[in-house]
Design a protein around this motif. Structure first.
Motif, PDB file in Angstrom:
ATOM      1  N   ILE A  75       0.893  -1.145   0.079  1.00 42.37           N
ATOM      2  CA  ILE A  75       0.611  -0.136   0.077  1.00 42.37           C
ATOM      3  C   ILE A  75       1.191   1.196   0.197  1.00 42.37           C
ATOM      4  O   ILE A  75       1.819   1.622   0.500  1.00 42.37           O
ATOM      5  N   TYR A  82       4.699   5.016  -6.583  1.00 42.04           N
ATOM      6  CA  TYR A  82       3.722   3.425  -7.098  1.00 42.04           C
ATOM      7  C   TYR A  82       4.475   3.668  -8.597  1.00 42.04           C
ATOM      8  O   TYR A  82       4.481   2.356  -9.196  1.00 42.04           O
ATOM      9  N   ASN A  91       4.879  -4.742 -10.407  1.00 43.00           N
ATOM     10  CA  ASN A  91       2.976  -4.653  -9.661  1.00 43.00           C
ATOM     11  C   ASN A  91       2.027  -5.888 -10.386  1.00 43.00           C
ATOM     12  O   ASN A  91       1.369  -6.370 -10.773  1.00 43.00           O
ATOM     13  N   PHE A  95       1.220  -7.157  -5.462  1.00 45.99           N
ATOM     14  CA  PHE A  95      -0.645  -6.301  -5.461  1.00 45.99           C
ATOM     15  C   PHE A  95       0.131  -4.554  -4.591  1.00 45.99           C
ATOM     16  O   PHE A  95       1.056  -4.962  -3.950  1.00 45.99           O
ATOM     17  N   LYS A  97      -1.359  -0.819  -4.050  1.00 43.93           N
ATOM     18  CA  LYS A  97      -2.483   0.112  -4.596  1.00 43.93           C
ATOM     19  C   LYS A  97      -2.120   1.539  -4.305  1.00 43.93           C
ATOM     20  O   LYS A  97      -1.276   1.597  -3.053  1.00 43.93           O
ATOM     21  N   VAL A  99      -3.039   5.008  -2.613  1.00 42.02           N
ATOM     22  CA  VAL A  99      -3.784   5.321  -2.070  1.00 42.02           C
ATOM     23  C   VAL A  99      -3.315   6.242  -1.802  1.00 42.02           C
ATOM     24  O   VAL A  99      -2.514   7.295  -1.527  1.00 42.02           O
TER      25      VAL A  99
END
Length: 105
Positions: A75, A82, A91, A95, A97, A99
């Motif tokens: 996360i 990212y 990716n 996994f 994500k 935010v």
């Protein structure tokens, strides 16, 4: 385990500050080992303020994924991190994500 960079919570490990040194990687490894004793085969890492992820940490996570057979969930709060992980095609492996932080402009 008490430190200013990493906090172990019930459902996840929260990385509060940059992890840049080899010592930081060993600290993360210790935290993951403690966390994984109480959680099934999933490791959830929440990166609050990281802008880059050193290759030593990527290598550590790959070991947990491929050798130890853990599912890895990242996360991420910083878009730069990212985008960096996606550009390395991580990716496809983890996994990840993003935010979005609330921004007032």
């Amino acid at each position: 385990m008490k430190n200013e960079k990493i906090k172990i919570e019930t459902q996840k490990i929260v990385i509060l500050n940059e992890l840049l040194s080899i010592e930081d990687t060993f600290l993360l490894k210790e935290c993951i080992n403690l966390f994984s004793k109480n959680n099934n085969n999933t490791i959830v890492l929440e990166f609050k303020n990281l802008l880059i992820m050193p290759s030593s940490i990527v290598g550590l996570l790959l070991k947990y994924l491929y050798v130890d057979k853990y599912e890895i969930i990242l996360i991420v709060y910083k878009k730069k991190l990212y985008e960096s992980l996606v550009s390395l095609k991580l990716n496809d492996i983890f996994f990840i994500k993003l935010v979005q932080e609330d921004t007032m402009e």
